[in-house]
Design a protein around this motif. Structure first.
Motif, short mmCIF file in Angstrom:
data_model
loop_
_atom_site.label_atom_id
_atom_site.label_comp_id
_atom_site.label_asym_id
_atom_site.label_seq_id
_atom_site.Cartn_x
_atom_site.Cartn_y
_atom_site.Cartn_z
N ILE A 88 0.83 -1.20 0.00
CA ILE A 88 0.00 0.00 0.00
C ILE A 88 0.87 1.25 0.00
N GLY A 89 1.91 1.25 0.82
CA GLY A 89 2.80 2.41 0.88
C GLY A 89 3.52 2.65 -0.43
N GLY A 90 4.02 1.59 -1.05
CA GLY A 90 4.74 1.74 -2.32
C GLY A 90 3.85 2.23 -3.43
N CYS A 91 2.63 1.66 -3.53
CA CYS A 91 1.68 2.11 -4.55
C CYS A 91 1.28 3.57 -4.33
N GLY A 92 1.06 3.94 -3.06
CA GLY A 92 0.70 5.32 -2.76
C GLY A 92 1.81 6.28 -3.11
N LEU A 93 3.05 5.91 -2.81
CA LEU A 93 4.20 6.76 -3.14
C LEU A 93 4.35 6.90 -4.65
N ALA A 94 4.18 5.78 -5.39
CA ALA A 94 4.29 5.83 -6.84
C ALA A 94 3.19 6.69 -7.45
N ALA A 95 1.96 6.61 -6.89
CA ALA A 95 0.85 7.39 -7.42
C ALA A 95 1.04 8.87 -7.16
N LEU A 96 1.51 9.22 -5.97
CA LEU A 96 1.69 10.63 -5.62
C LEU A 96 2.78 11.30 -6.45
N THR A 97 3.77 10.51 -6.88
CA THR A 97 4.90 11.07 -7.63
C THR A 97 4.80 10.79 -9.12
N GLU A 98 3.68 10.23 -9.59
CA GLU A 98 3.50 9.95 -11.01
C GLU A 98 3.37 11.27 -11.78
N LEU A 99 4.21 11.44 -12.80
CA LEU A 99 4.24 12.69 -13.56
C LEU A 99 2.98 12.87 -14.39
N ASN A 100 2.41 11.78 -14.89
CA ASN A 100 1.23 11.86 -15.76
C ASN A 100 0.02 11.22 -15.07
N PHE A 101 -0.21 11.62 -13.82
CA PHE A 101 -1.32 11.03 -13.06
C PHE A 101 -2.65 11.41 -13.68
N ASN A 102 -3.55 10.42 -13.76
CA ASN A 102 -4.89 10.64 -14.28
C ASN A 102 -5.86 9.84 -13.42
N THR A 145 9.16 6.15 -20.82
CA THR A 145 8.34 6.80 -19.79
C THR A 145 9.23 7.51 -18.78
N PRO A 146 9.04 8.82 -18.57
CA PRO A 146 9.84 9.51 -17.56
C PRO A 146 9.50 9.03 -16.16
N VAL A 147 10.53 8.65 -15.40
CA VAL A 147 10.33 8.12 -14.06
C VAL A 147 11.25 8.86 -13.09
N GLN A 148 10.66 9.49 -12.08
CA GLN A 148 11.45 10.12 -11.04
C GLN A 148 12.02 9.05 -10.12
N LEU A 149 13.10 9.39 -9.41
CA LEU A 149 13.72 8.43 -8.50
C LEU A 149 12.74 7.98 -7.43
N ILE A 150 12.01 8.91 -6.85
CA ILE A 150 11.06 8.58 -5.80
C ILE A 150 9.92 7.71 -6.33
N ASN A 151 9.55 7.92 -7.61
CA ASN A 151 8.52 7.11 -8.24
C ASN A 151 9.00 5.67 -8.41
N GLY A 152 10.24 5.53 -8.85
CA GLY A 152 10.82 4.20 -9.00
C GLY A 152 10.97 3.48 -7.67
N VAL A 153 11.32 4.24 -6.62
CA VAL A 153 11.44 3.64 -5.28
C VAL A 153 10.09 3.12 -4.81
N GLY A 154 9.02 3.92 -5.05
CA GLY A 154 7.68 3.48 -4.67
C GLY A 154 7.28 2.21 -5.38
N ALA A 155 7.58 2.13 -6.68
CA ALA A 155 7.25 0.93 -7.45
C ALA A 155 8.01 -0.28 -6.91
N ALA A 156 9.30 -0.09 -6.60
CA ALA A 156 10.11 -1.19 -6.09
C ALA A 156 9.60 -1.69 -4.74
N ILE A 157 9.19 -0.76 -3.89
CA ILE A 157 8.65 -1.14 -2.57
C ILE A 157 7.36 -1.94 -2.74
N ALA A 158 6.49 -1.50 -3.65
CA ALA A 158 5.22 -2.20 -3.88
C ALA A 158 5.47 -3.61 -4.40
N ILE A 159 6.39 -3.76 -5.34
CA ILE A 159 6.70 -5.07 -5.90
C ILE A 159 7.31 -5.97 -4.82
#
Length: 320
Positions: free
Chosen positions: A156-170, A297-311
């Protein structure tokens, strides 16, 4: 008086029990299934995103995916390439809720990918275990060890972090992935019950029947949501902008969708649910990484960290 005589004899070669395959060959077979499953899934996601970028009609795109699979299996049964399933009314009744959940999950995921990057959709979909635990607790009264609940924290934390830092959030894309999570959890729950009801059907034919029923459920809704008029005008624009190879994109995404799901159900016949869950986690990793590379796809470091935590959380969940 009846006399019974027992004598030892050498077993006829025709009646010897079949030898089991060596463990090494079985592991190789499962490994081939996994690699094929991941590769087909990556190819599907790439072509699916290409089609949706040029032709933003996710309802029709979802319908074509199911139609291609249904046509392939009907042709296989008709030609004898695959033995048709022996089904009864109880089987089809049990399959109905599975097909309904599968249809909703499939369309919701396609709508999500039409609005956001493929990588973002799969990051959010990696939260499916969290939905599984909550739904089974609320609707089925199942309880889990503390370690299972703790494994949901990084998901949950990783997905939330990835969503909050997603550059093209929709929001539509985000909600589509979330709805897909809920629908696929119910599909998995209904599948466990459905595969025990009525006739026993193998993974290959079970998914074929599921595709056919899902196609019947989805088609009228696709027509109502988008309609032939939009489909025709959009198709003309896509062919004009992309070129004739757009048709190949549509065929590829439709066929590869069926093939990767077919192989995944065949894998489930050979392995435990735990191994399947781990394979599904690694599948998401391969899709996320490949889509980021291919679509740049442009990926910020914090976005990638969130994805890695979720996985990582999903992997821990499958372990505990």
């Amino acid at each position: 008086k009846r006399i019974v005589r027992a004598e030892a004899y050498e077993a006829d070669a025709d009646h010897e029990p079949a030898a089991k395959a060596p463990p090494q060959l079985n592991r190789l077979k499962i490994g081939i299934y996994f690699v094929t499953w991941w590769a087909l899934n990556v190819v599907f996601n790439i072509y699916n995103k290409k089609v949706l970028n040029a032709y933003p009609y996710p309802w029709l795109t979802s319908t074509l995916s199911l139609a291609a699979g249904s046509a392939l299996m009907l042709a296989s049964w008709a030609t004898g390439l695959v033995a048709p399933p022996d089904t009864d009314l109880a089987f089809w009744k049990a399959l109905l809720p599975v097909a309904l959940a599968h249809t909703i999950g499939h369309v919701a995921a396609t709508v999500s990918m039409s609005k956001v990057a493929v990588s973002f959709t799969h990051i959010i979909k990696s939260a499916e275990p969290a939905f599984s635990v909550v739904i089974q607790r609320l609707f089925m009264g199942e309880t889990f060890p503390l370690s299972v609940y703790l494994s949901l924290v990084p998901i949950i934390g990783g997905c939330g972090l990835a969503a909050l830092t997603e550059l093209n959030f929709n929001m539509t894309g985000f909600m589509g992935a979330m709805i897909s999570n809920v629908a696929f959890v119910f599909r998995n729950i209904f599948s466990k019950k459905g595969m025990k009801a009525g006739k026993a059907v193998g993974g290959l034919n079970y998914y074929a029947c599921l595709s056919i029923m899902s196609l019947l459920l989805l088609t009228p809704f696709s027509i109502a949501m988008e309609g032939p008029q939009l489909w025709v005008s959009g198709w003309q624009n896509a062919v004009h902008n992309v070129g004739p190879h757009f048709i190949w994109w549509v065929v590829a995404q439709s066929v590869f969708y069926h093939l990767y799901n077919q192989v995944s159900y065949m894998s489930l016949d050979e392995i435990s649910p735990l191994t399947f869950s781990i394979g599904n986690t690694m599948k998401r990793v391969s899709v996320i990484v490949s889509s980021i590379i291919i679509f740049r796809t442009p990926v910020q470091l914090i976005n990638g960290v969130g994805a890695a935590i979720a996985i990582l959380g999903t992997f821990l969940y499958s372990q505990v």
